[in-house]
Design a protein around this motif. Structure first.
Motif, PDB file in Angstrom:
ATOM      1  N   ARG A 184       2.610   5.669  10.031  1.00  0.00           N
ATOM      2  CA  ARG A 184       2.947   5.899  11.196  1.00  0.00           C
ATOM      3  C   ARG A 184       4.287   6.560  11.542  1.00  0.00           C
ATOM      4  N   ALA A 185       5.345   5.543  10.998  1.00  0.00           N
ATOM      5  CA  ALA A 185       6.647   5.961  11.027  1.00  0.00           C
ATOM      6  C   ALA A 185       7.017   7.190  10.261  1.00  0.00           C
ATOM      7  N   ARG A 186       6.546   7.475   9.228  1.00  0.00           N
ATOM      8  CA  ARG A 186       6.626   9.076   8.321  1.00  0.00           C
ATOM      9  C   ARG A 186       6.275  10.158   9.369  1.00  0.00           C
ATOM     10  N   LEU A 187       4.778   9.818  10.003  1.00  0.00           N
ATOM     11  CA  LEU A 187       4.414  11.000  10.876  1.00  0.00           C
ATOM     12  C   LEU A 187       5.709  11.048  11.978  1.00  0.00           C
ATOM     13  N   ALA A 188       6.010   9.955  12.750  1.00  0.00           N
ATOM     14  CA  ALA A 188       6.891   9.991  13.732  1.00  0.00           C
ATOM     15  C   ALA A 188       8.296  10.674  13.373  1.00  0.00           C
ATOM     16  N   LYS A 189       8.657  10.634  11.864  1.00  0.00           N
ATOM     17  CA  LYS A 189       9.848  11.300  11.521  1.00  0.00           C
ATOM     18  C   LYS A 189       9.609  12.795  11.322  1.00  0.00           C
ATOM     19  N   HIS A 190       8.307  12.862  10.827  1.00  0.00           N
ATOM     20  CA  HIS A 190       8.099  14.294  10.841  1.00  0.00           C
ATOM     21  C   HIS A 190       8.111  15.114  11.992  1.00  0.00           C
ATOM     22  N   ASN A 191       7.564  14.636  13.024  1.00  0.00           N
ATOM     23  CA  ASN A 191       7.360  15.149  14.296  1.00  0.00           C
ATOM     24  C   ASN A 191       8.655  15.070  15.060  1.00  0.00           C
ATOM     25  N   ALA A 192       9.674  14.332  14.837  1.00  0.00           N
ATOM     26  CA  ALA A 192      10.971  14.185  15.456  1.00  0.00           C
ATOM     27  C   ALA A 192      11.975  15.173  14.832  1.00  0.00           C
ATOM     28  N   MET A 235       0.945  -1.207  -0.138  1.00  0.00           N
ATOM     29  CA  MET A 235      -0.111  -0.058  -0.033  1.00  0.00           C
ATOM     30  C   MET A 235       0.896   1.217  -0.015  1.00  0.00           C
ATOM     31  N   LYS A 236       0.434   2.322  -0.756  1.00  0.00           N
ATOM     32  CA  LYS A 236       1.037   3.464  -0.780  1.00  0.00           C
ATOM     33  C   LYS A 236       0.012   4.398  -0.223  1.00  0.00           C
ATOM     34  N   TYR A 237       0.572   5.447   0.815  1.00  0.00           N
ATOM     35  CA  TYR A 237      -0.534   6.303   1.451  1.00  0.00           C
ATOM     36  C   TYR A 237      -0.081   7.749   1.148  1.00  0.00           C
ATOM     37  N   VAL A 238      -0.801   8.506   0.417  1.00  0.00           N
ATOM     38  CA  VAL A 238      -0.754   9.971   0.249  1.00  0.00           C
ATOM     39  C   VAL A 238      -1.527  10.646   1.445  1.00  0.00           C
ATOM     40  N   TYR A 239      -0.708  11.571   2.233  1.00  0.00           N
ATOM     41  CA  TYR A 239      -0.989  12.154   3.128  1.00  0.00           C
ATOM     42  C   TYR A 239      -0.878  13.552   3.213  1.00  0.00           C
ATOM     43  N   ILE A 240      -1.741  14.404   4.203  1.00  0.00           N
ATOM     44  CA  ILE A 240      -1.795  15.900   4.298  1.00  0.00           C
ATOM     45  C   ILE A 240      -1.443  15.794   5.671  1.00  0.00           C
ATOM     46  N   LEU A 241      -0.481  16.744   6.260  1.00  0.00           N
ATOM     47  CA  LEU A 241      -0.330  16.794   7.460  1.00  0.00           C
ATOM     48  C   LEU A 241      -0.671  18.490   7.542  1.00  0.00           C
ATOM     49  N   GLU A 242      -0.972  18.741   9.038  1.00  0.00           N
ATOM     50  CA  GLU A 242      -1.206  20.322   9.152  1.00  0.00           C
ATOM     51  C   GLU A 242      -0.521  20.544  10.749  1.00  0.00           C
ATOM     52  N   SER A 243       0.065  21.736  10.545  1.00  0.00           N
ATOM     53  CA  SER A 243       0.858  22.112  11.659  1.00  0.00           C
ATOM     54  C   SER A 243       0.064  22.487  12.618  1.00  0.00           C
ATOM     55  N   LEU A 244       0.372  22.514  14.085  1.00  0.00           N
ATOM     56  CA  LEU A 244      -0.454  22.894  15.201  1.00  0.00           C
ATOM     57  C   LEU A 244      -0.996  24.258  15.061  1.00  0.00           C
ATOM     58  N   ASP A 245      -0.478  25.193  14.594  1.00  0.00           N
ATOM     59  CA  ASP A 245      -0.667  26.511  14.400  1.00  0.00           C
ATOM     60  C   ASP A 245      -1.578  26.754  13.169  1.00  0.00           C
ATOM     61  N   SER A 246      -1.838  25.692  12.373  1.00  0.00           N
ATOM     62  CA  SER A 246      -2.833  25.687  11.267  1.00  0.00           C
ATOM     63  C   SER A 246      -2.569  26.571  10.108  1.00  0.00           C
TER      64      SER A 246
END
Length: 78
Positions: free
Chosen positions: A24-32, A1-12
C-alpha cells in the motif's frame, strides 16, 4: 512478506514490475510521483501481486517478470 507487484498506468500503455515489503505504501509513492521511473506515467493501478515468505524467491520472480519471457507470461496469464 515480500510482494512482487505489477502496476498498470491508466492509459494501459505502461506497466511496471517491482518488489516491496509494504504494498500500500509503495503504491502510494508511485501515485504521488515519488518514484522517478514511474512518475511521468501515473496514476497507477495495481494489476496483480504475489506474496512471498522467502526474499530470494521474490527477487527471482521479479527478475523473471522483467525478462522477455516473463513479460510475455504476465501479459498472457496475469
Amino acid at each position: 512478506m515480500k510482494y512482487v507487484y505489477i502496476l498498470e498506468s491508466l492509459d494501459s500503455l505502461h506497466f511496471y514490475v517491482g518488489i516491496t515489503d509494504d504494498l500500500r505504501a509503495r503504491l502510494a509513492k508511485h501515485n504521488a510521483g515519488e518514484v522517478p521511473h514511474t512518475s511521468k506515467y501515473g496514476p497507477w493501478l495495481l494489476k496483480t501481486y504475489v506474496a512471498f515468505s522467502n526474499e530470494k524467491q521474490a527477487a527471482a520472480f521479479e527478475r523473471y517478470l522483467k525478462s522477455a519471457s516473463g513479460r510475455a507470461f504476465a501479459k498472457k496469464r496475469l
